[in-house]
Design an enzyme around this catalytic site. Structure first.
Site, PDB file in Angstrom:
ATOM      1  N   GLU A  68       0.954  -1.033   0.167  1.00  0.00           N
ATOM      2  CA  GLU A  68       0.028  -0.040  -0.230  1.00  0.00           C
ATOM      3  C   GLU A  68       0.621   1.288   0.061  1.00  0.00           C
ATOM      4  O   GLU A  68       1.830   1.145   0.857  1.00  0.00           O
ATOM      5  CB  GLU A  68      -0.766   0.052   1.176  1.00  0.00           C
ATOM      6  CG  GLU A  68      -1.519   1.313   1.628  1.00  0.00           C
ATOM      7  CD  GLU A  68      -2.498   1.756   0.549  1.00  0.00           C
ATOM      8  OE1 GLU A  68      -3.359   1.033  -0.116  1.00  0.00           O
ATOM      9  OE2 GLU A  68      -2.385   2.786   0.064  1.00  0.00           O
ATOM     10  N   ASP A 118       5.267   1.858  -3.372  1.00  0.00           N
ATOM     11  CA  ASP A 118       4.503   1.896  -4.573  1.00  0.00           C
ATOM     12  C   ASP A 118       4.527   0.548  -5.063  1.00  0.00           C
ATOM     13  O   ASP A 118       5.584  -0.121  -5.038  1.00  0.00           O
ATOM     14  CB  ASP A 118       5.421   2.942  -5.420  1.00  0.00           C
ATOM     15  CG  ASP A 118       4.836   3.110  -6.682  1.00  0.00           C
ATOM     16  OD1 ASP A 118       3.989   4.246  -6.763  1.00  0.00           O
ATOM     17  OD2 ASP A 118       4.631   2.216  -7.861  1.00  0.00           O
ATOM     18  N   ASP A 128      -5.481  -3.950  -6.892  1.00  0.00           N
ATOM     19  CA  ASP A 128      -6.567  -3.120  -6.503  1.00  0.00           C
ATOM     20  C   ASP A 128      -6.210  -1.760  -6.001  1.00  0.00           C
ATOM     21  O   ASP A 128      -6.398  -1.149  -4.903  1.00  0.00           O
ATOM     22  CB  ASP A 128      -7.309  -4.067  -5.306  1.00  0.00           C
ATOM     23  CG  ASP A 128      -8.351  -3.417  -5.111  1.00  0.00           C
ATOM     24  OD1 ASP A 128      -9.217  -2.629  -5.727  1.00  0.00           O
ATOM     25  OD2 ASP A 128      -9.251  -3.727  -3.890  1.00  0.00           O
TER      26      ASP A 128
END
Lengths: 302, 215
Positions: free
Chosen positions: A118, A145, A166
């Protein structure tokens, strides 16, 4: 006769002052380096939101009384991946949200290694504090990243059975996670039976470009969706896709496994289509590359 | 008389250099992303490198303008700018790959990569502003006003370079094609400046000759 009326009156007054059950209550809000983060409770439902104005910008939700039950359609659709590989031993999730996907997968596969990536450390913190996201020796979260994580993982010669992409929210798309080069890197990171599911959209000018790019890298893929105007999941893998009959045979076992989480895999299966049969994007659509990836501009342009 | 066009020419050159600098800065994010991601510190690296190189450019340009300032030399700076932005398109991947392998921390990785790619061309392009002032100012009184107009023009160019690149150019062209376009633009402007220098000198000479003739 008057005495019982007074408490009733007070109760009515209280009810009028307090928020109605339908109203959302902000439990937590903060401004991270990347976005506004809000945690809202609405009755039993707790949601993570990245934007104040748009209602549809819920990132992740859970039922506080039944944290096992998945709320969002697209989260459920992601489980279509298990039809291609029902025993993922290592899972990479790019984009944490509330961490529901990670929690659910850990329950389903306690032995699987699950790595969450994340970009926003604040999101990881909120997921831990408000959404019961947990880490242990098999489940980890890294703030990095996604593209970088994949590049480094490739250097370390790691492999994943399932990559879940996602990282997109309704307002901003990380353009470097949509290019041919990126998808090639992700494909390289897949084990031989590895699969990839991407949570994306289907209602903008970007649709054709994205389709063309996935098709260019993976060949055929499944579109998984239940409403043409909402999210779509792109499901594909390193190996050529199995035919529909083979998939059908895997359904009963999967259905038993996924029922407790509120995932109706049979219904999801019924809505899966092969991209090669639909070909719903123009033949001459430009493939997105690191050199050409105006994803956010294309996303505006309907 | 070509001397009448000299100042407008210098202003439009300054406009174009502002345009290119910001166009390239904006593409910087796109160029670094595959290796260093799109975390907030990537923009920190890019903006830092551009600011540092511009400040050195201003210093150098000012210094350079004190000796034999001419449109020709001004044009040569453009030519150099056009040449030195080419490695951004030609060798970016190799440079970034090497840095990526050496440095684990993407903050310092991106800082070094941004320096390697953008430092030299931005220093060169930064030299143009003070050099323009030198060419435009004819007397002390007007120097403030000239500097004011120059900042106005070149910063406006920067703004337009930013919006044009981010709103439109990336929709139609690849990153490298945009860099090549900028390079071609700078080379062309450099040549125009050098040509203008020649024409102006020739007219100046012929004017002198005429004057001599009259006497």
């Amino acid at each position: 006769m008057f005495k019982p009326a007074l408490p009733t009156l007070m109760l009515l007054l209280l009810a009028a002052c307090s928020p109605w059950p339908g109203n959302a209550e902000v439990v937590h809000s903060e401004r991270s380096l990347y976005r506004n983060i809000m945690v809202e409770d609405k009755g039993d439902l707790r949601c993570l939101r990245f934007n104040v104005k748009q209602n549809k910008s819920n990132q992740s939700c859970l039922y506080k009384s039944q944290p096992q039950q998945l709320v969002f359609n697209y989260t459920k659709l992601l489980f279509s991946g298990l039809m291609l590989n029902s025993k993922p031993g290592s899972i990479l999730i790019i984009g944490l949200g509330g961490g529901t996907m990670s929690n659910t997968l850990h329950q389903l596969y306690p032995k699987a290694r699950i790595e969450n990536v994340e970009i926003d450390p604040a999101v990881i913190k909120v997921a831990r504090e408000y959404f019961g996201f947990f880490e242990n020796e098999r489940v980890t979260a890294t703030d990095q990243d996604g593209r970088l994580f994949i590049k480094r993982a490739l250097m370390k010669k790691q492999q994943y059975d399932w990559i879940i992409l996602d990282a997109f929210n309704g307002e901003y798309i990380p353009e470097h996670l949509l290019t041919r080069e990126f998808l090639l890197e992700a494909k390289q990171l897949l084990s031989d039976k590895g699969i990839l599911t991407s949570n994306t959209f289907s209602n903008s000018g970007l649709y054709a470009y994205e389709s063309a790019t996935y098709y260019d890298v993976f060949g055929d893929y499944f579109n998984v969706r239940n409403n043409k105007n909402e999210n779509r999941i792109i499901l594909t893998g390193k190996q050529p896709l199995p035919d529909i009959q083979t998939l059908g045979r895997r359904l009963p076992a999967l259905d038993r496994q996924l029922k407790p989480f509120g995932v109706d895999i049979k219904e999801i299966f019924a809505h899966m289509t092969l991209a090669s049969q639909e070909r719903d994007w123009p033949q001459d659509t430009r493939v997105l590359t690191d050199q050409y990836s105006p994803a956010n501009l294309l996303n505006i342009d309907k | 008389m070509f001397t009448r066009w000299q100042n407008p020419l210098i202003y439009s050159l300054a406009f174009s250099s502002g345009f290119t600098i910001m166009g390239i800065e904006l593409l910087g994010g796109r160029i670094l992303a595959p290796f260093f991601g799109s975390s907030i510190h990537i923009w920190g690296s890019i903006i830092t490198v551009f600011m540092v190189s511009l400040s050195f450019g201003y210093l150098l340009g000012g210094k350079f303008s004190t000796r034999n300032a001419s449109l020709k030399r001004f044009g040569i700076i453009y030519l150099l700018g056009g040449i030195f932005i080419l490695p951004i398109a030609l060798y970016a991947n190799e440079i970034m790959q090497a840095i990526f392998l050496q440095i684990e921390d993407s903050r310092y990785g991106s800082l070094l990569a941004a320096s390697a790619l953008f430092f030299l061309p931005t220093v060169i392009l930064g030299m143009l502003s003070p050099y323009s002032v030198r060419l435009l100012v004819k007397n002390k009184n007007e120097s403030g006003q000239v500097a004011g107009i120059l900042y106005f023009v070149s910063t406006l160019g920067s703004a337009l370079g930013t919006i044009t690149t981010s709103f439109y150019l990336v929709l139609y062209l690849e990153v490298n094609q945009i860099i090549f376009t900028f390079s071609a633009l700078l080379l062309l402007l450099g040549l125009i400046a050098i040509a203008a220098d020649k024409i102006i000198k020739n007219t100046a000479i012929s004017v002198k000759e005429q004057e001599v003739h009259h006497v």
